[in-house]
Enzyme design. Structure first.
Site, PDB file in Angstrom:
ATOM      1  N   HIS A  46       0.881  -1.165   0.000  1.00  0.00           N
ATOM      2  CA  HIS A  46       0.000   0.000   0.000  1.00  0.00           C
ATOM      3  C   HIS A  46       0.918   1.215   0.000  1.00  0.00           C
ATOM      4  O   HIS A  46       2.084   1.117   0.426  1.00  0.00           O
ATOM      5  CB  HIS A  46      -0.898   0.015   1.245  1.00  0.00           C
ATOM      6  CG  HIS A  46      -1.896  -1.110   1.252  1.00  0.00           C
ATOM      7  ND1 HIS A  46      -1.952  -2.044   2.239  1.00  0.00           N
ATOM      8  CD2 HIS A  46      -2.865  -1.427   0.355  1.00  0.00           C
ATOM      9  CE1 HIS A  46      -2.913  -2.917   1.962  1.00  0.00           C
ATOM     10  NE2 HIS A  46      -3.484  -2.563   0.830  1.00  0.00           N
ATOM     11  N   ASP A  68       2.523   1.685   3.168  1.00  0.00           N
ATOM     12  CA  ASP A  68       3.512   0.676   3.569  1.00  0.00           C
ATOM     13  C   ASP A  68       4.899   1.152   3.143  1.00  0.00           C
ATOM     14  O   ASP A  68       5.904   0.767   3.719  1.00  0.00           O
ATOM     15  CB  ASP A  68       3.243  -0.682   2.896  1.00  0.00           C
ATOM     16  CG  ASP A  68       1.959  -1.342   3.390  1.00  0.00           C
ATOM     17  OD1 ASP A  68       1.656  -1.235   4.596  1.00  0.00           O
ATOM     18  OD2 ASP A  68       1.253  -1.963   2.559  1.00  0.00           O
TER      19      ASP A  68
HETATM   20  C1  XUL Z   1      -8.995  -6.334   0.550  1.00  0.00           C
HETATM   21  C2  XUL Z   1      -7.817  -6.743  -0.173  1.00  0.00           C
HETATM   22  C3  XUL Z   1      -6.675  -5.799  -0.124  1.00  0.00           C
HETATM   23  C4  XUL Z   1      -6.075  -5.520  -1.447  1.00  0.00           C
HETATM   24  C5  XUL Z   1      -4.972  -4.515  -1.452  1.00  0.00           C
HETATM   25  O1  XUL Z   1      -9.984  -7.271   0.584  1.00  0.00           O
HETATM   26  O2  XUL Z   1      -7.763  -7.811  -0.743  1.00  0.00           O
HETATM   27  O3  XUL Z   1      -5.712  -6.310   0.749  1.00  0.00           O
HETATM   28  O4  XUL Z   1      -5.550  -6.705  -1.965  1.00  0.00           O
HETATM   29  O5  XUL Z   1      -5.390  -3.286  -1.036  1.00  0.00           O
END
Ligand code: XUL
Ligand code: MN
Length: 347
Positions: free
Chosen positions: A51, A54
């Site tokens: 993210h 992150d």
């Molecule tokens: C949410 C999910 C997230 C995405 C990345 O359900 O899967 O972790 O993969 O934001």
């Protein structure tokens, strides 16, 4: 298309967690974010899913110079550890400005926040050397349908995607569909919705899908079909392999942990579709069980990777000639029995 003889694996630092859920607090000691990266290589992973925060913690509070400096430091850390950033995803579900979504919010101020945050994410992706961003459109939906104009919401999503393509002329955008959670109903619940947005965009070659097993199952769809649909359009940017027990909360169980046969079919589709031959990652998005002791907890990552590889062996030893013959004969009873015997190792 030839399948790669070896696969590259990735996961996100959020996959090593302390076990908090909506009904209870953390149950394991904290694993410091920075110390997670040293765990990747020994576990057999080389890709890091990020993210934006992150990479740059507390992103909204950082100046552009701080964001740039931190991104460069993370890029260096990845290099030192022999790791590749697979993607960076804007976290558009945490800030107060995103309670009603980002790109589809009714508030112009909130939509501006979403765009500013996305630009930061694109800058971070470029600085760490990631070729893609992932849009998990968490709160782009509504709790009650009367709350927003859905038509306008789709138009706003498309506008946002076009702005991203315009802002960064080489980035790829991988849309990760999910039908619900945290919103009651999301606007982009399936691969079909994601790819329709891709084709409507101004540079569709750079807009693809990321299919997560659990998300497809929450939409009551077959994950291998969702992956195959993207592959048929040459638009499978990545996958989030995991598992899910039926239409419940998002569980992120170990790959194959709930439905081994469905997992086998996902592996078959990836193998036969040539997935990975351009360096695409086998991404995992798995959560360990809350009952698991220790710190850091990594067994779920190691096990999901191993289950995938065991299923690759099963896919490669699946008797394709026999399968073709049974298809030609339209003897699907025999095909099912052969498949089950093969999976169980029955002689
Ligand atoms: C949410 C999910 C997230 C995405 C990345 O359900 O899967 O972790 O993969 O934001
Ligand atoms: Mn995911």
């Amino acid at each position: 298309m030839p399948h790669p003889t070896t696969y590259r694996f990735s996961f996100g630092p959020w996959n090593i967690s302390e076990g908090a859920d909506p009904f209870g607090p953390e149950v394991r000691p904290v694993t410091p974010h920075e110390s997670k990266f040293a765990l990747y290589r020994p576990l057999g992973f080389e890709g890091v899913q990020f993210h934006d925060d992150d990479v740059v913690p507390d992103l909204d509070a950082q100046t552009p110079a701080q964001i740039a400096a931190k991104s460069v430091a993370v890029a260096q850390m990845l290099k030192n550890q022999g790791l590749t950033p697979e993607f960076v995803a804007p976290r558009l579900w945490f800030a107060p400005q995103t309670v009603d979504g980002g790109y589809t919010s009714n508030s112009a101020g909130d939509r501006q926040y979403a765009w500013d945050r996305t630009k930061k994410c694109l800058d971070i992706a470029k600085a760490v050397g990631s070729k893609a961003i992932v849009l998990w459109l968490a709160r782009e939906g509504s709790y009650i349908r009367e709350a927003k104009s859905a038509k306008l919401a789709y138009e706003r999503l498309l506008t946002a995607i076009n702005q991203m393509l315009d802002y960064d002329k080489s980035i790829e955008i991988w849309i990760e569909p999910k039908p619900n959670e945290p919103t009651d109903m999301a606007y982009v619940p399936t691969a079909g919705h994601a790819l329709a947005l891709a084709y409507a965009s101004q540079d569709h070659k750079r807009v693809k899908g990321l299919i997560e097993t659990a998300h497809a199952l929450l939409a009551n769809l077959d994950p291998s079909d969702e992956m195959a649909f993207c592959l048929a359009h040459d638009k499978l940017g990545s996958v989030h392999l995991n598992d899910q027990n039926g239409l419940k909360y998002d569980q992120d169980k170990n790959f194959g942990g709930a439905n081994l046969r469905a997992a086998f079919n996902q592996v078959l589709v990836l193998e036969d579709g040539g997935y990975g031959h351009r360096g695409e990652f086998i991404g995992l998005d798995v959560k360990t069980m809350r009952t698991q002791a220790g710190s850091p907890v990594t067994a779920h990552l190691k096990n999901s990777r191993e289950i995938f590889l065991l299923l690759v062996d099963k896919a490669r030893s699946y008797d394709r000639k026999l399968v073709q013959q049974l298809r030609d004969n339209r003897d699907y009873e025999a095909l099912e029995m052969y498949t089950i015997r093969h999976l169980l190792g029955a002689r």
